[in-house]
Design an enzyme around this catalytic site. Structure first.
Site, PDB file in Angstrom:
ATOM      1  N   GLY A  10       0.828  -1.197   0.000  1.00 21.32           N
ATOM      2  CA  GLY A  10       0.000   0.000   0.000  1.00 21.32           C
ATOM      3  C   GLY A  10       0.858   1.241   0.000  1.00 21.32           C
ATOM      4  N   GLY A  12      -0.310   4.596   0.065  1.00 18.31           N
ATOM      5  CA  GLY A  12      -0.940   5.840   0.510  1.00 18.31           C
ATOM      6  C   GLY A  12      -0.099   6.450   1.619  1.00 18.31           C
ATOM      7  N   LEU A  13      -0.701   7.370   2.354  1.00 14.85           N
ATOM      8  CA  LEU A  13       0.078   8.094   3.369  1.00 14.85           C
ATOM      9  C   LEU A  13       0.715   7.159   4.391  1.00 14.85           C
ATOM     10  CD1 LEU A  13      -2.050  11.242   4.190  1.00 14.85           C
ATOM     11  CD2 LEU A  13       0.183  11.148   3.105  1.00 14.85           C
ATOM     12  N   ALA A  14      -0.041   6.190   4.893  1.00 12.37           N
ATOM     13  CA  ALA A  14       0.489   5.310   5.937  1.00 12.37           C
ATOM     14  C   ALA A  14       1.638   4.466   5.399  1.00 12.37           C
ATOM     15  CB  ALA A  14      -0.616   4.411   6.493  1.00 12.37           C
ATOM     16  N   GLY A  15       1.451   3.886   4.232  1.00 12.04           N
ATOM     17  CA  GLY A  15       2.470   3.018   3.642  1.00 12.04           C
ATOM     18  C   GLY A  15       3.726   3.792   3.288  1.00 12.04           C
ATOM     19  N   ARG A 285     -19.537  14.068  12.564  1.00  8.99           N
ATOM     20  CA  ARG A 285     -20.144  13.545  11.338  1.00  8.99           C
ATOM     21  C   ARG A 285     -21.308  12.596  11.594  1.00  8.99           C
ATOM     22  NH1 ARG A 285     -14.454  12.736   8.049  1.00  8.99           N
ATOM     23  NH2 ARG A 285     -14.180  14.972   7.710  1.00  8.99           N
ATOM     24  N   HIS A 352     -18.008   6.569   4.063  1.00 10.73           N
ATOM     25  CA  HIS A 352     -16.791   7.360   3.912  1.00 10.73           C
ATOM     26  C   HIS A 352     -15.540   6.708   4.485  1.00 10.73           C
ATOM     27  CE1 HIS A 352     -14.328  10.869   3.436  1.00 10.73           C
ATOM     28  NE2 HIS A 352     -14.191  11.084   4.729  1.00 10.73           N
ATOM     29  N   SER A 391      -8.025  11.804  10.159  1.00  9.02           N
ATOM     30  CA  SER A 391      -7.642  10.628   9.367  1.00  9.02           C
ATOM     31  C   SER A 391      -6.303  10.813   8.687  1.00  9.02           C
ATOM     32  CB  SER A 391      -8.713  10.278   8.343  1.00  9.02           C
ATOM     33  OG  SER A 391      -8.852  11.314   7.412  1.00  9.02           O
TER      34      SER A 391
END
Lengths: 577, 258
Positions: A10, A12-15, A285, A352, A391
C-alpha cells in the site's frame, strides 16, 4: 546476519510514511501497490490535518485535542495510543511542511488553521481543499528519492494475494500478482506492513476510490487475524449524489462558514444550527449524518422531495472561497454543473471511512510477529466515530509508529526470513497459481459486477445510518446467499494479460467476508454509540458494550469476541454536543 | 444540437489491444441512454454485459481508474481525440458537443499500451527523478517549525502542486514522443515549485542543471499546447518561461564563477 528487508503493501500516506521510516534506518523496502503510489486514495482527502499548533490565540492544546478525539469517538478508542497520536501531531505537520507540502499560509507566512467538526478551536492545517493530495505527493517525492538511493523497490500494479506465515506463526513476507503479466511471485521479507486503506467499495458507491475493496485486510482476516470494530463505518454527512461515486464535499466547507439547510414551511431551515446551538454546522459527522437523514427520510423535507439538503457557501466572499475551497468547488462544478459560489450545493450522507480494521497492538503489530498494519486498514485511533481531519493525521502517525516498530523487530531477529523460510514461499506461490487457474475457469452464470451491485444495495439499505436487528439478520442471510452465488461466477474475461475481472472476483470474495463482519458486529452491539445507531437501543450502554468487537474467521464464518478498551486516561462521560 | 431526450443509446468506439505484443483493433459498443453518466460509468456498464454493438460477446474493456473525481490522474485517455480524464468526461456534455455519433476512446499515444486503454506512464515518474523533484530534508524527524513561506509564493507553488502526473501535457506536446528525452512541461513546472520552497531552494542549482541538460528546457518548442489540455489548469507555459529565465541566470552565473 544476511541482508534484511521489509515489505510494505500500500502506497498511501500510511504506507509511504512507514517506508520512509524504515528506509531511513537503511533497511530496504519492497513497496507493493495496486496503482502507482501517487494515485493512492489518500489523494482524495480534502479538508486538512489536525494538530494543536495553537497559533490562533485560543490556548488550544494537546490535552484538548486528546479530549476531543476520545469524546468524539464516544470512548471506544484505546486512550494510550490516542495520546501518542495527538502528541506526535505538531511535529509531524512541521516535518511535512519541511518536505514541501504547500499548506495554505497566513499573511506572515505561517501555517493557517481552520475549524473542523466536533472541535471549537482552529486546529486544522490545510492546503486549500486538497490537503490529502499535497501530503501524499510530498511523501511520494521523499520515497522517490529513497528509490534513487536504492533503498526502495516499487512494485506498482501488483496486488498482494496471500501472506507467507510459517508453522511457528511468524510472517515471512507476502505473495503478490502482477496486474499486467498476471505473474504470481513471492516477496520474502523480515517484516510486512499492510497499509491498504478502507473498504468503502463493500457499499458500492461511496466517497472511496475503486481500489478500496478491503481485500488485503480480508486476506489477513482469512488467516485468522481478528478484524476489530467492523461495525463502525463512518457516514460522511456531505457528499454529492452521483451515478458512479458519491463525491466528498469536505467538512472544511462548514469549517470555513458553509451552512446546511432545507426548506420548511417555505422558508430556509438551518436545522443543525437550531438543534445544536453550541456546535451548529460543526457537530461531528455521525450526528450531522443522522440529522440530515432524519430531515429527509423521516420528515420528508429533502430538497425537491429527494434525499438531499443544501450545503451553502454562496454567502461567503469569492476570493476567500477560491483561496481555501477551490478544490471541492471545482469537483462540484465539473460533475454537477452549478457554481457553488453562486448556488447552494445539494448533498446527502455517504459511506466514507472505516473506524474499524485489522486488530493490532500499540506498536501496530498484529498477533502474527512480523506482520504490521497501519492507516485506515487498522482500527486504532477513532473509536466509534472519527473526527474530521484526524484521518490524515492517523494515517501518517501510524506510519511513524509502525515503521520504527518494524526496524526494532527486524533488529531483534537472529536470522533473516530468507535464511529460515524453507520451501514455504514455493508452496504458497504454487497454491495461488492453482487458485488463479481455478478462478480463470469459472464459467457460471453470475456476472461478478452485478453480484457486487446486489450486495452493496442491501449493505447500503441496512448497514449504514440506521440499523435494525431484523434487517441486519436478513442481511447476514443474504450475504451468505451471495457467498454461495459467488461460486457460480462467470469470469467473462478470457484474456491472459492484464485481466482485471479475475482479480476483481478475488476481491469480491474478500468484500463479502468483511461485509459479514460489519453486519455481524452491528447485530451483536445492542446499543447506540458514535456511528452505530439502533433506534431500538438509542442509548450508549457502557456496562455491556464499552468493548472492542473482534471478528475472527472460523470455517468461513465470523466468530465474535470482545476485548476491554483502554480508558486509563479519561473517564467515560455522556457524549453531548 | 442533439436533444438529449431523443438519444436512445450512448455509443462508443473503443480502440482495443489484447497485450503489448499484439495489434490494435476497434470495437463498437452501446448502452441504453441514462442521464448524468461519465465515460467511467459507461465502461463499468459495459463490463456488466461485455457485448459489442453488433451482439458479439467479447472480453470486458480494460482501463485504469481510481478516484473518479479528477484528482488521481489514472483514467487519462483520448476521448474524441482529446487527452483528458474519463471520469470527468460527462456523456451528456459529449453528446451535446459532438452529436449522437459514437464517442471515440483510445489509449494515450505517447506511452506504451498495456492492454486496451491502459498505458504505462512510468517514464513520467522517471523524469521526476531526473529533475530531482523532492525537497532534500535531513530526515522525516521532528525538529520544529518549518520555514515561513510568503502567501504569494505559496499561491504559485500550490497551483503547480496539483499536477497529477496524468500525461495530458505530454500527449499534446509536439516535442514529446515515446522515444524523446524531453522531461516534459510537468517536470519543468515541478522544478519551479521546489525552487520556491525555502529548503527546496537549497538544491535549486542541481535542478536547473538538469533543465539545462539534454532533454531539458531546450526541447520545448513553445507550442503552448500543454497549457490548453492541463486538467488542473496549471499555467504550464508561464512556469516554463520562469524556469527559462532562472536557467539562463544559472548558466550565466556558472560561467562567471568558472
Amino acid at each position: 546476519m544476511a541482508k534484511t528487508k521489509a515489505v510494505v503493501v500500500g502506497g498511501g500516506l500510511a504506507g509511504l510514511m512507514a517506508t520512509l521510516k524504515i528506509t531511513e534506518k537503511n533497511i530496504p523496502v519492497d513497496l507493493i501497490s495496486l496503482v502507482p503510489v501517487k494515485r493512492s486514495h489518500s489523494v482524495c482527502a480534502q479538508g486538512g490535518v489536525n494538530a494543536a499548533l495553537d497559533t490562533k490565540g485560543e490556548h488550544d492544546s494537546i490535552d484538548q485535542h486528546f479530549y476531543d478525539t476520545v469524546y468524539g469517538g464516544d470512548f471506544l478508542a484505546n486512550q494510550t495510543p490516542v495520546r501518542g497520536l495527538v502528541e506526535n501531531a505538531p511535529g509531524l505537520i512541521y516535518a511535512m511542511d519541511r518536505m514541501g507540502v504547500m499548506f495554505t499560509r497566513t499573511s506572515e507566512g505561517l501555517l493557517d488553521l481552520r475549524r473542523f467538526g466536533g472541535v471549537k478551536n482552529h486546529r486544522t492545517a490545510f492546503a486549500g481543499a486538497t490537503t490529502g493530495q499535497q501530503l501524499l505527493y510530498a511523501l511520494d517525492e521523499q520515497v522517490r528519492y529513497k528509490e534513487v538511493l536504492g533503498l526502495v523497490n516499487k512494485f506498482e500494479n501488483w496486488e498482494m494475494i496471500d501472506l507467507l506465515i510459517d508453522d511457528n506463526e511468524v510472517c515471512k513476507g507476502v505473495v503478490a500478482q502482477n496486474l499486467a503479466t498476471m505473474e504470481i511471485k513471492e516477496f520474502v521479507a523480515d517484516a510486512v506492513v499492510i497499509a491498504t486503506g478502507g473498504a468503502g467499495m463493500i457499499y458500492g458507491r461511496s466517497t472511496n476510490s475503486i481500489i478500496n475493496t478491503g481485500s488485503a485486510a480480508a486476506i489477513l482476516y482469512q488467516h485468522g487475524i481478528p478484524f476489530a470494530n467492523g461495525e463502525f463505518v463512518q457516514i460522511h454527512p456531505t457528499a454529492m449524489p452521483g451515478d458512479d461515486k458519491l463525491r466528498l464535499m469536505s467538512e472544511s466547507a462548514r469549517g470555513d462558514g458553509a451552512r446546511i439547510w432545507t426548506y420548511k414551511d417555505g422558508k430556509p431551515w438551518y436545522f443543525l444550527e437550531e438543534r445544536y446551538p453550541s456546535y451548529g454546522n460543526l457537530v461531528p459527522r455521525d450526528i450531522a449524518a443522522r440529522e440530515i437523514y432524519d430531515v429527509c427520510v423521516n420528515m420528508g423535507l429533502g430538497v425537491d422531495g429527494k434525499n438531499m439538503v443544501y450545503l451553502d457557501l454562496s454567502h461567503l466572499p469569492t476570493d476567500f472561497l477560491n483561496k481555501r475551497l477551490k478544490g471541492i468547488m471545482d469537483i462540484y462544478e465539473t460533475f454537477y454543473g452549478d457554481d457553488p459560489r453562486k448556488v447552494p450545493m445539494k448533498i446527502f450522507p455517504a459511506v466514507h471511512y472505516f473506524m474499524g480494521g485489522i486488530h493490532v497492538n500499540w506498536e501496530h503489530q498484529t498477533r502474527i510477529p512480523g506482520l504490521f498494519a497501519a492507516g485506515e486498514c487498522d482500527y486504532m485511533y477513532h473509536g466509534a466515530n472519527r473526527l474530521g481531519a484526524n484521518s490524515l493525521l492517523s494515517a501518517m502517525h501510524s506510519g511513524t509508529v509502525a515503521g520504527p516498530a518494524v526496524v526494532k523487530y527486524i533488529n531483534g531477529l537472529k536470522a533473516t526470513a530468507a535464511e529460515t523460510i524453507g520451501n514455504l514461499a514455493e508452496q504458497v506461490v504454487k497454491k495461488q497459481q492453482n487458485e488463479h487457474e481455478k478462478l480463470m475457469k469459472m464459467e457460471g452464470k453470475e456476472n461478478p459486477y452485478k453480484l457486487h451491485d446486489e450486495m452493496s444495495d442491501i449493505m447500503y439499505r441496512n448497514a449504514t445510518i440506521v440499523r435494525i436487528n431484523k434487517d441486519l439478520k436478513e442481511t447476514d442471510v443474504k450475504l451468505q446467499e451471495f457467498q454461495q452465488r459467488w461460486k457460480n461466477i462467470n469470469v467473462t474475461d478470457m484474456g491472459a494479460y492484464s485481466n482485471q475481472t479475475v482479480m476483481y472476483v478475488r476481491q469480491l470474495r474478500g468484500m463479502m467476508d468483511l461485509a459479514r463482519v460489519i453486519v455481524g458486529g452491528a447485530l451483536r452491539r445492542d446499543e447506540s454509540r458514535g456511528s452505530h445507531y439502533k433506534p431500538e437501543f438509542p442509548k450508549r450502554d457502557d456496562e455491556n458494550f464499552l468493548k472492542t468487537t473482534l471478528a475472527t474467521y472460523k470455517n468461513g464464518n465470523p466468530e465474535f469476541s470482545w476485548e476491554e478498551v483502554d480508558i486509563s486516561l479519561l473517564k467515560p462521560v455522556e457524549r453531548k454536543y | 444540437m442533439v436533444n438529449l431526450k431523443d438519444v436512445q443509446y450512448i455509443k462508443l468506439k473503443i480502440k482495443r489491444r489484447n497485450s503489448p505484443q499484439e495489434a490494435s483493433y476497434w470495437q463498437d459498443f452501446q448502452i441504453p441512454y441514462r442521464p448524468n453518466m461519465n465515460i467511467v460509468s459507461v465502461l463499468m456498464e459495459i463490463r456488466k454485459n461485455p457485448v459489442t454493438a453488433d451482439g458479439q460477446k467479447v472480453n470486458p474493456v480494460v482501463w485504469e481508474c481510481n478516484c473518479l473525481e479528477e484528482v488521481c490522474g489514472a483514467c487519462t485517455m483520448l476521448i474524441n481525440g482529446v487527452p483528458r480524464q474519463a471520469c470527468a468526461a460527462l456523456t451528456d456534455k459529449l453528446i451535446e458537443k459532438y452529436g449522437d455519433r459514437p464517442i471515440q476512446l483510445e489509449p494515450l499515444t505517447k506511452f506504451p499500451v498495456i492492454r486496451d486503454l491502459m498505458i504505462d506512464r512510468n517514464k513520467m515518474f522517471d523524469n521526476l527523478k531526473r529533475v530531482r523533484a523532492w525537497v532534500q530534508v535531513d530526515g522525516s524527524w521532528t525538529i520544529g517549525r518549518g520555514p515561513r513561506l510568503a502567501e504569494k509564493d505559496q499561491r504559485i507553488a500550490y497551483e503547480i502542486s496539483h499536477c497529477m502526473t496524468c500525461g495530458c501535457c505530454l500527449e499534446a506536446c509536439p516535442n514529446y514522443n515515446a522515444k524523446s528525452d524531453f522531461v516534459g512541461p510537468n517536470a519543468i513546472a515541478q522544478v519551479r515549485m521546489f525552487n520556491l520552497h525555502a529548503i527546496g531552494r537549497m538544491q535549486a542549482d542541481e535542478r536547473l542543471e538538469a533543465l539545462t541538460d539534454k532533454g531539458g528546457l531546450q526541447d520545448c518548442g513553445n507550442s503552448q499546447n500543454c497549457k490548453q489540455v492541463c486538467p488542473k489548469h496549471i499555467n504550464l507555459t508561464a512556469h516554463i518561461a520562469a524556469m527559462n529565465r532562472a536557467a539562463n541566470a544559472y548558466v550565466l552565473r556558472s560561467f562567471l564563477d568558472k
